[in-house]
Design an enzyme around this catalytic site. Structure first.
Site, PDB file in Angstrom:
ATOM      1  N   ASP A  13      54.038   7.602 -47.550  1.00 29.03           N
ATOM      2  CA  ASP A  13      55.635   7.413 -47.656  1.00 29.03           C
ATOM      3  C   ASP A  13      56.231   8.561 -48.534  1.00 29.03           C
ATOM      4  O   ASP A  13      55.640   8.921 -49.123  1.00 29.03           O
ATOM      5  CB  ASP A  13      55.827   6.023 -48.156  1.00 29.03           C
ATOM      6  CG  ASP A  13      57.466   5.769 -48.107  1.00 29.03           C
ATOM      7  OD1 ASP A  13      58.292   6.035 -46.965  1.00 29.03           O
ATOM      8  OD2 ASP A  13      57.909   4.986 -49.018  1.00 29.03           O
ATOM      9  N   ASP A  47      60.197   8.664 -49.365  1.00 26.44           N
ATOM     10  CA  ASP A  47      60.980   8.158 -50.475  1.00 26.44           C
ATOM     11  C   ASP A  47      60.502   6.985 -51.661  1.00 26.44           C
ATOM     12  O   ASP A  47      60.140   6.025 -50.965  1.00 26.44           O
ATOM     13  CB  ASP A  47      62.280   7.620 -49.887  1.00 26.44           C
ATOM     14  CG  ASP A  47      62.893   8.524 -49.026  1.00 26.44           C
ATOM     15  OD1 ASP A  47      63.063   9.787 -49.368  1.00 26.44           O
ATOM     16  OD2 ASP A  47      63.613   8.073 -47.964  1.00 26.44           O
TER      17      ASP A  47
END
Length: 177
Positions: free
Chosen positions: A9, A11
């Site tokens: 991922d 963020d």
């Protein structure tokens, strides 16, 4: 022999969204939030003014200027020796972020090929051996082995393997070789 795959991922895992979001939120709303003060809160509890939060997240250059998480660049370079790395971000919720995220990755992670960048709406379709993410809403649907990267909003969650930083993530993944 095929390399094992890792979806990572952006963020809260590669990009330190917390620091910039708190700074912008405090400036816009006149609050005095701190990283320590929001530990254990959900995103909704921490950032109560949802309209303001969405305005900040849709502001030009917000995602483009996020700081890189400590040790993230070196860790992905090391992991890339034994794993195929995919960067996966549920970016379509904030369409302005799409180009900004691609530019951010090109600047900070130029060794990740464009073919290995997946900007999507839902991560339920991601089928990798591992998923490193900070949100249970993504980890709960992981087809491989979920690895939860610590963030303020998941401190009290215990149903996934947790790593607190990139050094721990590398150690956990290298144990699987």
């Amino acid at each position: 022999m095929r390399k094992k795959t890792i979806a990572v991922d952006m963020d809260g895992v590669l990009a330190d969204i917390e620091t910039q979001l708190i700074e912008e939120y405090n400036k816009e709303y006149g609050m005095n939030l701190s990283k320590e003060g929001i530990q254990g809160l959900s995103e909704e509890e921490a950032f109560k003014e949802r309209a303001l939060l969405h305005r900040i997240l849709n502001k030009g250059n917000f995602f483009r200027n996020l700081p890189v998480m400590p040790d993230a660049v070196e860790s992905l370079q090391e992991l890339q020796k034994n794993f195929e790395i995919f960067i996966v971000s549920a970016a379509t919720e904030f369409p302005i972020s799409l180009a900004e995220k691609v530019e951010w990755l090109a600047e900070h992670f130029p060794f990740i090929k464009w073919e290995n960048i997946v900007l999507c709406g839902s991560k339920r379709i991601i089928n990798t051996d591992y998923l490193i993410d900070d949100h249970c809403k993504n980890l709960d649907y992981c087809m491989g082995k979920p690895i939860m990267f610590t963030a303020f909003h998941n401190i009290n969650k215990t149903h996934h393997l947790r790593v607190n930083n990139w050094k721990e993530a590398v150690a956990v993944l290298n144990e699987t070789l």
